[in-house]
Design a protein around this motif. Structure first.
Motif, PDB file in Angstrom:
ATOM      1  N   SER A 161      44.931  34.593  43.610  1.00 44.85           N
ATOM      2  CA  SER A 161      44.200  34.213  42.400  1.00 44.85           C
ATOM      3  C   SER A 161      42.856  33.558  42.732  1.00 44.85           C
ATOM      4  N   ALA A 162      42.476  33.569  43.985  1.00 44.67           N
ATOM      5  CA  ALA A 162      41.200  32.974  44.409  1.00 44.67           C
ATOM      6  C   ALA A 162      40.027  33.803  43.864  1.00 44.67           C
ATOM      7  N   PRO A 163      38.844  33.207  43.776  1.00 39.96           N
ATOM      8  CA  PRO A 163      37.665  33.957  43.316  1.00 39.96           C
ATOM      9  C   PRO A 163      37.348  35.124  44.259  1.00 39.96           C
ATOM     10  N   TYR A 164      36.713  36.165  43.716  1.00 40.93           N
ATOM     11  CA  TYR A 164      36.403  37.390  44.450  1.00 40.93           C
ATOM     12  C   TYR A 164      35.647  37.108  45.743  1.00 40.93           C
ATOM     13  N   GLN A 165      34.618  36.244  45.704  1.00 47.28           N
ATOM     14  CA  GLN A 165      33.815  35.950  46.891  1.00 47.28           C
ATOM     15  C   GLN A 165      34.633  35.254  47.972  1.00 47.28           C
ATOM     16  N   MET A 166      35.655  34.546  47.587  1.00 43.78           N
ATOM     17  CA  MET A 166      36.506  33.874  48.560  1.00 43.78           C
ATOM     18  C   MET A 166      37.528  34.852  49.153  1.00 43.78           C
ATOM     19  N   LYS A 167      38.045  35.749  48.329  1.00 43.09           N
ATOM     20  CA  LYS A 167      39.029  36.729  48.803  1.00 43.09           C
ATOM     21  C   LYS A 167      38.386  37.773  49.699  1.00 43.09           C
ATOM     22  N   HIS A 168      37.143  38.138  49.385  1.00 45.63           N
ATOM     23  CA  HIS A 168      36.462  39.222  50.085  1.00 45.63           C
ATOM     24  C   HIS A 168      35.066  38.786  50.530  1.00 45.63           C
ATOM     25  N   PRO A 169      34.974  37.966  51.584  1.00 45.72           N
ATOM     26  CA  PRO A 169      33.650  37.537  52.036  1.00 45.72           C
ATOM     27  C   PRO A 169      32.833  38.702  52.588  1.00 45.72           C
ATOM     28  N   VAL A 170      31.517  38.583  52.478  1.00 43.68           N
ATOM     29  CA  VAL A 170      30.596  39.584  52.996  1.00 43.68           C
ATOM     30  C   VAL A 170      30.656  39.545  54.523  1.00 43.68           C
TER      31      VAL A 170
END
Length: 82
Positions: free
Chosen positions: A65-74
């Motif tokens: 349930s973490a934010p998208y940027q935290m789940k999938h870092p660049v």
């Protein structure tokens, strides 16, 4: 631009997978997604392209349930000045 210099092959393979995915207008198989060469440093990160064309880290965190940027870092190169 920062990703294209150190990871040109990986970026090209992921773009080809995205094009195939859009052409077929359906989700593609696991094998096709894992097309990044096993010899690549990014292989274990399960990379994918986001809507902006940036390579991001994939994996099991997709279900959190973490934010998208935290789940999938660049994905950035180790010695990049960003």
């Amino acid at each position: 631009m920062v990703q294209s210099e150190p990871f040109p092959e990986e970026l090209q393979l992921l773009q080809e997978v995205e094009i195939k995915k859009q052409t077929l207008n359906q989700d593609i198989g696991k094998e096709e997604k894992r097309k990044t060469k096993e010899s690549s440093l990014l292989y274990k990160l399960n990379p994918f392209l986001d809507n902006d064309g940036l390579m991001r880290i994939g994996g099991r965190l997709n279900h959190s349930s973490a934010p998208y940027q935290m789940k999938h870092p660049v994905i950035l190169p180790k010695k990049a000045h960003v």
